[in-house]
Design an enzyme around this catalytic site. Sequence first.
Site, PDB file in Angstrom:
ATOM      1  N   GLY A  43      13.591 -17.124 -38.171  1.00  0.00           N
ATOM      2  CA  GLY A  43      14.893 -17.769 -38.150  1.00  0.00           C
ATOM      3  C   GLY A  43      15.414 -18.060 -36.754  1.00  0.00           C
ATOM      4  N   GLY A 182      33.573 -22.690 -24.595  1.00  0.00           N
ATOM      5  CA  GLY A 182      33.619 -21.463 -25.377  1.00  0.00           C
ATOM      6  C   GLY A 182      33.236 -20.265 -24.545  1.00  0.00           C
ATOM      7  N   HIS A 445      22.083  14.905 -17.199  1.00  0.00           N
ATOM      8  CA  HIS A 445      22.700  14.493 -15.938  1.00  0.00           C
ATOM      9  C   HIS A 445      21.617  14.342 -14.876  1.00  0.00           C
ATOM     10  CE1 HIS A 445      25.609  14.379 -12.627  1.00  0.00           C
ATOM     11  NE2 HIS A 445      24.794  15.216 -11.984  1.00  0.00           N
TER      12      HIS A 445
END
Length: 475
Positions: A43, A182, A445
């Site tokens: 698609g 847009g 971290h």
Amino acid sequence: MSKEIKAQVVVLGSGPAGYSAAFRCADLGLETVLVERYSTLGGVCLNVGCIPSKALLHVSKVIEEAKAMADHGVVFGEPQTDINKIRIWKEKVVNQLTGGLSGMAKMRNVTVVNGYGKFTGPNSILVEGEGESTVVNFDNAIVAAGSRPIKLPFIPHEDPRIWDSTDALELKEVPEKLLIMGGGIIGLEMGTVYHSLGSKVEVVEMFDQVIPAADKDIVKVYTKRIKDKFKLMLETKVTAVEAKEDGIYVSMEGKKAPAEAERYDAVLVAIGRVPNGKLIDGEKAGLEIDERGFINVDKQMRTNVPHIFAIGDIVGQPMLAHKGVHEGHVAAEVISGKKHYFDPKVIPSIAYTEPEVAWVGKTEKEAKAEGIKYEVATFPWAASGRAIASDCSDGMTKLIFDKETHRVIGGAIVGTNGGELLGEIGLAIEMGCDAEDIALTIHAHPTLHESVGLAAEVFEGSITDLPNKKAVKKK
């Protein structure tokens, strides 16, 4: 030449929603036919949308990062771009994925019929292909026919210098001066690409901010970063477009409108998409399709015709591939006899710009509109060791909590790879996590990801990486 076949399930359209539905039906033991009007599966998303745009955005990011390294003692020469090679790279990415889909269809024994499919009755679809037509008789159907770019009547769309998103992704040329109509996700992503390749980019947007669906504080971080890259004309709209030999002349009105018509080498019209509901002869099957082309469905993706389902862009906003995939799974499960429903708490949205703008769950404006009592906690990336070390310290992580229950109801991240960091927030909302759940989860971290935990600590009042506004005051 024509032939006739029979299937338990026919899926009309092979975008992410359609192929996911077809493959799931096959996995559940249903004889499945997948109808696709183009020669490849996938698609809009895989062929002329999500995937090729990300390939081009990757190129853009490398170009910009190479330039930025000059401030850190590593100087590269001026990038020499070969758009033919870039185009070949993009097509290679697309072909790898569409080829993979074809292989999976064969592996699952899904019959693929190429051609334009339209209903001829409540249990039949006619597929008109090149040189032959196929009638597919079915017990159940899933409509996944997608959407197409909006075209405005006053714009001469037939001129090759006026583009839609598909044209922009073809990368036939790099215009010297490009106007993007847009300020939504598609337009800004393409603006990011073409700016990096050398275009002077201007964006016209009728609202008072780009990416109108996102909260202002998040978008503000993005617009600050791009102010030297794009010319933004907010609260402004296009009133006329004229194609002349020397360029496209655009007239505008509004707060930032130029006094005279401006000349552009190309104009990208990126003002949204319209569903393809009126292109499939659904009325011949008894389907109710509204005036815009949307097909109404229930939470099982069932239309007003009990054995016909609809999924993806054609059933309504948000028009996002990942939403369609989940809808496709639900439709397949229901057809197989399972009691499944499409009832997500959240559907994430991401603008893959630089920096990325990503949000999930409630925005502040939605919480206000719904009368929810909420509290916002933010963690600025200027306090993140990893962000500072990676030269992306202008980002921000934001969490929105229900003021009474302390459950997280929304969140947003603006910054490098923000979309990749959003998943924890979406899962936290789906699982009903509160601020303490997130804050007490040990985050690695130094990472950008730990900003989610630190934002929760800000809400909890346990933050030690920033001044703590909720600290106990000494008497």
